[in-house]
Scaffold this motif. Structure first.
Motif, short mmCIF file in Angstrom:
data_model
loop_
_atom_site.label_atom_id
_atom_site.label_comp_id
_atom_site.label_asym_id
_atom_site.label_seq_id
_atom_site.Cartn_x
_atom_site.Cartn_y
_atom_site.Cartn_z
N ALA A 235 0.79 -1.24 0.01
CA ALA A 235 -0.02 0.06 0.13
C ALA A 235 0.86 1.17 -0.26
O ALA A 235 0.49 2.03 -0.61
CB ALA A 235 -0.82 -0.11 1.28
N GLU A 236 1.96 1.03 0.56
CA GLU A 236 2.96 2.46 0.81
C GLU A 236 3.38 2.45 -0.59
O GLU A 236 3.33 3.74 -1.04
CB GLU A 236 4.08 2.15 1.72
CG GLU A 236 3.76 2.29 3.16
CD GLU A 236 5.06 1.95 4.00
OE1 GLU A 236 6.06 1.79 3.58
OE2 GLU A 236 4.91 2.15 5.29
N ALA A 237 3.88 1.57 -1.39
CA ALA A 237 4.29 1.69 -2.76
C ALA A 237 3.32 2.01 -3.57
O ALA A 237 3.35 3.18 -4.37
CB ALA A 237 5.11 0.26 -3.19
N GLU A 238 2.22 1.62 -3.48
CA GLU A 238 0.99 2.04 -4.36
C GLU A 238 0.62 3.33 -4.25
O GLU A 238 0.30 4.26 -5.07
CB GLU A 238 -0.06 1.10 -4.22
CG GLU A 238 -1.43 1.43 -4.82
CD GLU A 238 -2.61 0.48 -4.45
OE1 GLU A 238 -3.75 0.89 -4.86
OE2 GLU A 238 -2.33 -0.65 -4.30
N CYS A 239 0.56 4.07 -3.03
CA CYS A 239 0.38 5.21 -2.83
C CYS A 239 1.27 6.10 -2.50
O CYS A 239 0.97 7.58 -2.34
CB CYS A 239 -0.42 5.24 -1.41
SG CYS A 239 -1.90 4.03 -1.09
N GLY A 240 2.56 5.84 -3.00
CA GLY A 240 3.41 6.75 -2.84
C GLY A 240 4.09 7.31 -1.74
O GLY A 240 4.51 8.61 -1.62
N VAL A 241 3.75 6.61 -0.67
CA VAL A 241 4.20 7.05 0.61
C VAL A 241 5.13 6.04 1.36
O VAL A 241 4.88 5.03 1.36
CB VAL A 241 3.05 7.39 1.36
CG1 VAL A 241 3.17 7.63 2.94
CG2 VAL A 241 1.95 8.23 1.03
N ASP A 242 6.21 6.87 2.13
CA ASP A 242 7.03 6.24 2.89
C ASP A 242 6.45 6.39 4.36
O ASP A 242 6.83 7.41 4.74
CB ASP A 242 8.36 6.51 2.79
CG ASP A 242 9.25 5.83 3.72
OD1 ASP A 242 9.00 5.24 4.86
OD2 ASP A 242 10.65 5.48 3.48
N VAL A 243 5.63 5.44 5.03
CA VAL A 243 5.07 5.90 6.36
C VAL A 243 6.13 6.25 7.38
O VAL A 243 5.85 7.16 8.00
CB VAL A 243 3.97 4.75 6.65
CG1 VAL A 243 3.47 5.18 8.09
CG2 VAL A 243 2.97 4.53 5.67
N GLY A 244 7.20 5.58 7.34
CA GLY A 244 8.27 5.93 8.17
C GLY A 244 8.54 7.36 8.39
O GLY A 244 8.81 8.04 9.18
N ASN A 245 8.91 7.49 7.01
CA ASN A 245 9.69 8.84 6.71
C ASN A 245 8.47 10.09 6.85
O ASN A 245 8.80 10.98 7.46
CB ASN A 245 10.02 9.08 5.22
CG ASN A 245 10.89 10.19 4.79
OD1 ASN A 245 11.45 10.74 5.63
ND2 ASN A 245 10.83 10.64 3.65
N VAL A 246 7.20 9.74 6.62
CA VAL A 246 6.00 10.81 7.00
C VAL A 246 6.20 11.21 8.33
O VAL A 246 5.87 12.04 9.00
CB VAL A 246 4.87 10.35 6.27
CG1 VAL A 246 3.75 11.47 6.59
CG2 VAL A 246 5.04 10.43 4.73
#
Length: 113
Positions: free
Chosen positions: A31-42
């Motif tokens: 989901a992170e890859a699909e949504c363009g988000v690195d949750v840890g970084n955010v």
């Protein structure tokens, strides 16, 4: 003898729990890859700007960089869990997203908001 039986019973349960965690982690990474988000970084870059309590403050350039390229509807659908919603102020999250140039239309449903 009872200890051995309990250990044998506990191991399959432990293995099943580990398997479930592995599946959840795999889905989150997908989901992170699909949504363009690195949750840890955010979380590390933007957490202070969206946490509950305190005033709204403009996000840092590092926060905006972490959000750059995020697919907001995808993230709302796949990454914004009830646990995360319990930790952040959704009004601040919208403020931060818009301040960073993300398209967040008025009235858009994201999580429970």
């Amino acid at each position: 003898m009872a200890v051995i039986i309990m250990n044998k019973c506990a191991k399959p349960g432990l293995a099943a729990a580990a398997a479930v965690l592995l599946v959840v982690a795999t889905l989150l990474v997908a989901a992170e890859a699909e949504c363009g988000v690195d949750v840890g970084n955010v979380v590390s870059s933007c957490g202070q700007f969206v946490s509950k309590g305190g005033p709204k403050t403009p996000p840092s350039p590092q926060c905006c960089n972490a959000l750059n390229g995020a697919d907001v509807p995808c993230a709302c659908k796949n990454l914004l869990t009830p646990t995360i919603q319990g930790l952040i102020d959704m009004n601040k999250a919208v403020f931060v997203g818009r301040s960073c140039g993300l398209s967040i239309p008025a009235g858009m449903k994201c999580g429970s908001k």
